[in-house]
Design a protein around this motif. Structure first.
Motif, PDB file in Angstrom:
ATOM      1  N   ASP A 150       0.844  -1.202   0.000  1.00 49.12           N
ATOM      2  CA  ASP A 150       0.000   0.000   0.000  1.00 49.12           C
ATOM      3  C   ASP A 150       0.870   1.240   0.000  1.00 49.12           C
ATOM      4  N   PHE A 151       2.066   1.080   0.579  1.00 52.28           N
ATOM      5  CA  PHE A 151       2.977   2.225   0.637  1.00 52.28           C
ATOM      6  C   PHE A 151       4.413   1.719   0.628  1.00 52.28           C
ATOM      7  N   VAL A 152       5.251   2.330  -0.214  1.00 49.55           N
ATOM      8  CA  VAL A 152       6.679   1.987  -0.253  1.00 49.55           C
ATOM      9  C   VAL A 152       7.443   3.251   0.126  1.00 49.55           C
ATOM     10  N   GLY A 153       8.450   3.122   0.978  1.00 49.03           N
ATOM     11  CA  GLY A 153       9.172   4.336   1.374  1.00 49.03           C
ATOM     12  C   GLY A 153      10.484   4.066   2.055  1.00 49.03           C
ATOM     13  N   ASP A 154      11.101   5.151   2.545  1.00 51.24           N
ATOM     14  CA  ASP A 154      12.347   5.014   3.321  1.00 51.24           C
ATOM     15  C   ASP A 154      11.978   4.815   4.786  1.00 51.24           C
ATOM     16  N   SER A 155      12.977   4.676   5.641  1.00 50.71           N
ATOM     17  CA  SER A 155      12.699   4.357   7.046  1.00 50.71           C
ATOM     18  C   SER A 155      11.824   5.411   7.724  1.00 50.71           C
ATOM     19  N   ARG A 198      31.204   4.292   3.557  1.00 55.49           N
ATOM     20  CA  ARG A 198      32.381   4.826   4.240  1.00 55.49           C
ATOM     21  C   ARG A 198      32.683   6.255   3.794  1.00 55.49           C
ATOM     22  N   GLU A 199      33.414   6.988   4.632  1.00 56.27           N
ATOM     23  CA  GLU A 199      33.770   8.378   4.324  1.00 56.27           C
ATOM     24  C   GLU A 199      34.482   8.481   2.976  1.00 56.27           C
ATOM     25  N   GLU A 200      35.421   7.559   2.704  1.00 53.74           N
ATOM     26  CA  GLU A 200      36.179   7.620   1.445  1.00 53.74           C
ATOM     27  C   GLU A 200      35.241   7.470   0.238  1.00 53.74           C
ATOM     28  N   VAL A 201      34.065   6.895   0.469  1.00 53.99           N
ATOM     29  CA  VAL A 201      33.089   6.731  -0.610  1.00 53.99           C
ATOM     30  C   VAL A 201      32.213   7.976  -0.723  1.00 53.99           C
ATOM     31  N   TRP A 202      31.633   8.427   0.427  1.00 55.30           N
ATOM     32  CA  TRP A 202      30.743   9.588   0.286  1.00 55.30           C
ATOM     33  C   TRP A 202      31.483  10.865  -0.091  1.00 55.30           C
ATOM     34  N   ARG A 203      32.798  10.908   0.171  1.00 51.16           N
ATOM     35  CA  ARG A 203      33.578  12.080  -0.263  1.00 51.16           C
ATOM     36  C   ARG A 203      33.656  12.165  -1.797  1.00 51.16           C
ATOM     37  N   GLU A 204      33.483  11.047  -2.478  1.00 52.46           N
ATOM     38  CA  GLU A 204      33.552  11.020  -3.953  1.00 52.46           C
ATOM     39  C   GLU A 204      32.195  11.299  -4.620  1.00 52.46           C
ATOM     40  N   ALA A 205      31.136  11.378  -3.811  1.00 52.56           N
ATOM     41  CA  ALA A 205      29.776  11.404  -4.388  1.00 52.56           C
ATOM     42  C   ALA A 205      29.307  12.807  -4.779  1.00 52.56           C
ATOM     43  N   ASP A 206      28.396  12.854  -5.744  1.00 51.44           N
ATOM     44  CA  ASP A 206      27.742  14.121  -6.100  1.00 51.44           C
ATOM     45  C   ASP A 206      26.585  14.392  -5.153  1.00 51.44           C
ATOM     46  N   TYR A 207      26.009  13.310  -4.614  1.00 55.94           N
ATOM     47  CA  TYR A 207      24.884  13.462  -3.684  1.00 55.94           C
ATOM     48  C   TYR A 207      24.948  12.347  -2.647  1.00 55.94           C
ATOM     49  N   VAL A 208      24.712  12.712  -1.387  1.00 52.56           N
ATOM     50  CA  VAL A 208      24.666  11.729  -0.295  1.00 52.56           C
ATOM     51  C   VAL A 208      23.308  11.867   0.380  1.00 52.56           C
ATOM     52  N   GLY A 209      22.559  10.786   0.479  1.00 49.51           N
ATOM     53  CA  GLY A 209      21.252  10.903   1.129  1.00 49.51           C
ATOM     54  C   GLY A 209      20.567   9.576   1.317  1.00 49.51           C
ATOM     55  N   SER A 210      19.397   9.651   1.918  1.00 51.84           N
ATOM     56  CA  SER A 210      18.588   8.460   2.209  1.00 51.84           C
ATOM     57  C   SER A 210      18.077   7.849   0.897  1.00 51.84           C
ATOM     58  N   THR A 211      17.424   6.724   1.001  1.00 47.89           N
ATOM     59  CA  THR A 211      16.895   6.083  -0.215  1.00 47.89           C
ATOM     60  C   THR A 211      15.915   7.025  -0.938  1.00 47.89           C
ATOM     61  N   SER A 212      15.038   7.668  -0.174  1.00 44.26           N
ATOM     62  CA  SER A 212      14.080   8.567  -0.852  1.00 44.26           C
ATOM     63  C   SER A 212      14.810   9.794  -1.402  1.00 44.26           C
ATOM     64  N   GLY A 213      15.874  10.228  -0.722  1.00 48.02           N
ATOM     65  CA  GLY A 213      16.665  11.358  -1.223  1.00 48.02           C
ATOM     66  C   GLY A 213      17.337  11.009  -2.546  1.00 48.02           C
ATOM     67  N   ILE A 214      17.874   9.802  -2.626  1.00 46.66           N
ATOM     68  CA  ILE A 214      18.541   9.356  -3.862  1.00 46.66           C
ATOM     69  C   ILE A 214      17.519   9.311  -5.009  1.00 46.66           C
ATOM     70  N   ILE A 215      16.337   8.794  -4.715  1.00 49.36           N
ATOM     71  CA  ILE A 215      15.294   8.693  -5.752  1.00 49.36           C
ATOM     72  C   ILE A 215      14.891  10.102  -6.234  1.00 49.36           C
ATOM     73  N   LYS A 216      14.685  10.996  -5.272  1.00 53.93           N
ATOM     74  CA  LYS A 216      14.291  12.373  -5.632  1.00 53.93           C
ATOM     75  C   LYS A 216      15.375  13.052  -6.462  1.00 53.93           C
ATOM     76  N   TYR A 217      16.628  12.860  -6.054  1.00 60.11           N
ATOM     77  CA  TYR A 217      17.730  13.493  -6.779  1.00 60.11           C
ATOM     78  C   TYR A 217      17.745  13.018  -8.235  1.00 60.11           C
TER      79      TYR A 217
END
Ligand code: 13P
Length: 304
Positions: A39-44, A204-223
């Motif tokens: 009925d509903f799909v979402g992030d935590s 890990r920090e070494e990974v998110w430092r390389e990213a254009d966007y860091v966020g929750s599952t719904s944030g990633i989808i919105k981006y």
């Protein structure tokens, strides 16, 4: 399973869902066919909000144990079902209540922020909960106070960097996200040089430092939905691809590695959803003394 039996199974689930006045909630990491019947799909955070506000008598929580437990804390009068009781979260198991009490003794006066990926007992010992989509806001809401952040060390470090605050991080991690390395990201970027890199803060920090966007599952989808880019490299669990493809049919998605699968999230199935609706078990409950303390931390988060 043949298409015919799958259709029949879904019809049976639909009848039971009506008979029991049940709502089916699913996380973006669930198998595709579970997301399709939910009925509903979402992030935590969205799932916790939905569980707190629903008028249904029964909540079928298609996710992992701590998610269903949060629903049971927020809605004790409802029957909360976890179709696969063995669907746990290794990150949540990386701290127990005795360890947290010891940490509090080491840093008296510090406020405890606990990531929602934690047990009810750990929530009960915490001042406030957070999810990946509101962690920065939650930490900022505590002003200048020292903070103990449990159990995800990667998310804790990310929030410390974003808020410029000194945070004492517990060294827990999600095995699925923690496995990705900077080399994996660079390799992936070499293969898809035009792609934007979107990762979850459990990396890990070494990974998110390389990213254009860091966020929750719904944030990633919105981006991905709002970006003019056409290609994306994704650093979170592979179940998210289902919603990404639905919302962005003309865009391309690549995962940083081929191993971005949470085995616990994939333990669920349509058969288990039907069985739990039929028997109203396995039911998730929380002892009342723990629940009363844990709800304070969750409700504080929901008001922030
Ligand atoms: P989200 O809150 O981004 O949905 O993340 C949940 C989770 O457990 C990530 O591993």
């Amino acid at each position: 399973m043949s298409e015919g039996s799958k259709k029949q199974l879904i019809e049976e689930i639909n009848i039971l869902r009506q008979q029991k006045n049940a709502i089916i909630l699913a996380h973006y990491y669930q198998p595709d066919e579970i997301q399709d019947i939910a009925d509903f799909v979402g992030d935590s955070l969205q799932l916790a909000q939905k569980a707190a506000g629903t008028k249904a008598d029964v909540i079928v929580f298609c996710g992992v144990h701590f998610m269903a437990e949060s629903a049971a804390i927020l809605s004790p009068e409802k029957i909360v079902l976890l179709p696969e009781p063995e669907a746990g979260c290794p990150l949540a198991d990386m701290i127990n209540v005795e360890e947290l009490r010891e940490e509090k003794r080491k840093y008296p006066g510090a406020k405890v922020v606990c990531y929602v990926n934690s047990s009810a007992a750990v929530k009960a010992e915490s001042d406030i909960c957070c999810t990946s989509s509101n962690a920065e806001r939650v930490v900022t809401s505590l002003g200048d106070q020292d903070i103990i952040f449990v159990p995800d060390g990667n998310l804790g470090k990310y929030v410390a960097a974003k808020t410029n605050k000194k945070i004492i991080c517990w060294q827990g991690f999600c095995p699925t996200h923690h496995r990705i390395s900077k080399e994996d990201v660079l390799q992936s970027k070499k293969l898809h040089p035009e792609a934007k890199i979107l990762v979850h803060p459990e990396c890990r920090e070494e990974v998110w430092r390389e990213a254009d966007y860091v966020g929750s599952t719904s944030g990633i989808i919105k981006y991905a939905e709002n970006s003019p880019a056409k290609q994306f490299i994704i650093g979170t669990e592979c179940g998210i691809l289902h919603e990404l493809k639905k919302r962005c049919p003309d865009k391309e998605f690549f995962f940083i590695t081929d191993h971005m699968l949470c085995p616990n999230m994939k333990k669920n199935s349509l058969e288990k959803v039907k069985a739990c609706l039929l028997t109203l078990s396995p039911r998730i409950t929380v002892p009342e003394d723990i629940r009363k303390k844990a709800i304070a931390a969750l409700e504080k988060m929901l008001t922030v």
